[in-house]
Design a protein around this motif. Structure first.
Motif, PDB file in Angstrom:
ATOM      1  N   THR A  37       0.857  -1.178   0.000  1.00  9.26           N
ATOM      2  CA  THR A  37       0.000   0.000   0.000  1.00  9.26           C
ATOM      3  C   THR A  37       0.895   1.230   0.000  1.00  9.26           C
ATOM      4  OG1 THR A  37      -1.678  -1.203   1.258  1.00  9.26           O
ATOM      5  CG2 THR A  37      -1.880   1.192   1.193  1.00  9.26           C
ATOM      6  N   CYS A  38       0.663   2.118  -0.953  1.00  6.39           N
ATOM      7  CA  CYS A  38       1.464   3.342  -1.091  1.00  6.39           C
ATOM      8  C   CYS A  38       1.229   4.258   0.107  1.00  6.39           C
ATOM      9  CB  CYS A  38       1.084   4.048  -2.392  1.00  6.39           C
ATOM     10  SG  CYS A  38       1.950   5.609  -2.653  1.00  6.39           S
ATOM     11  N   LYS A  43      -2.945   3.663  -2.697  1.00  3.00           N
ATOM     12  CA  LYS A  43      -3.292   2.608  -3.656  1.00  3.00           C
ATOM     13  C   LYS A  43      -2.524   1.334  -3.336  1.00  3.00           C
ATOM     14  CE  LYS A  43      -4.819   5.362  -7.515  1.00  3.00           C
ATOM     15  NZ  LYS A  43      -4.711   5.617  -8.930  1.00  3.00           N
ATOM     16  N   ARG A  45      -0.893  -2.369  -4.524  1.00  2.63           N
ATOM     17  CA  ARG A  45      -0.260  -3.058  -5.642  1.00  2.63           C
ATOM     18  C   ARG A  45       0.052  -4.470  -5.193  1.00  2.63           C
ATOM     19  NH1 ARG A  45       5.640  -2.190  -8.245  1.00  2.63           N
ATOM     20  NH2 ARG A  45       5.377  -3.723  -9.870  1.00  2.63           N
ATOM     21  N   ARG A  67       9.020   2.070  -5.453  1.00  2.00           N
ATOM     22  CA  ARG A  67       8.369   3.373  -5.524  1.00  2.00           C
ATOM     23  C   ARG A  67       7.093   3.172  -6.326  1.00  2.00           C
ATOM     24  NH1 ARG A  67      11.993   3.989  -2.723  1.00  2.00           N
ATOM     25  NH2 ARG A  67      13.432   5.700  -2.450  1.00  2.00           N
ATOM     26  N   HIS A  68       6.040   3.900  -5.976  1.00  2.00           N
ATOM     27  CA  HIS A  68       4.784   3.822  -6.726  1.00  2.00           C
ATOM     28  C   HIS A  68       4.930   4.660  -7.996  1.00  2.00           C
ATOM     29  CE1 HIS A  68       0.256   4.808  -7.029  1.00  2.00           C
ATOM     30  NE2 HIS A  68       0.522   3.689  -7.669  1.00  2.00           N
ATOM     31  N   ASP A  69       4.700   4.020  -9.151  1.00  2.00           N
ATOM     32  CA  ASP A  69       4.863   4.705 -10.437  1.00  2.00           C
ATOM     33  C   ASP A  69       3.977   5.940 -10.553  1.00  2.00           C
ATOM     34  OD1 ASP A  69       6.743   2.911 -11.322  1.00  2.00           O
ATOM     35  OD2 ASP A  69       5.315   1.685 -12.442  1.00  2.00           O
TER      36      ASP A  69
END
Length: 100
Positions: A37-38, A43, A45, A67-69
């Protein structure tokens, strides 16, 4: 690095603690998923051990590099899961790695 121990997605063997699991390679959890979870946008993933390009790395290293894109956020909450909750036919086993 070949893991000395494996925790399969089936069965009821005792699971490691989150701290212990962080030091294991992802390949020690065959067919498991990482749910990340970011910390910035919230969000989720999913990363499958089966499709992970570097499942030989310790899980803590994989998490450290993530890292979250979409927003550049870092992992805020991370769990190891044996399946996708609500979609798996078997009970989902979990290990909380990072509590966010």
């Amino acid at each position: 690095m070949t893991p000395q121990r494996h925790w399969h997605s089936y069965g009821n063997d005792p699971l490691p603690t989150g701290r212990e699991a962080l030091n294991e390679p992802f390949s020690a959890f065959p067919s498991w998923f990482l749910r990340i979870t970011c910390d910035r946008c919230g969000k989720d993933r999913m990363l499958s051990e089966t499709h992970a390009p570097r499942s030989d790395l310790p899980i803590r290293e994989i998490i450290k590099r993530m890292r979250h894109d979409g927003c550049g956020g870092r992992p805020g909450r991370v769990k190891l899961l044996t399946g996708i909750e609500g979609a798996s036919s078997r009970p989902v086993r979990r290990v909380v790695l990072i509590e966010g």
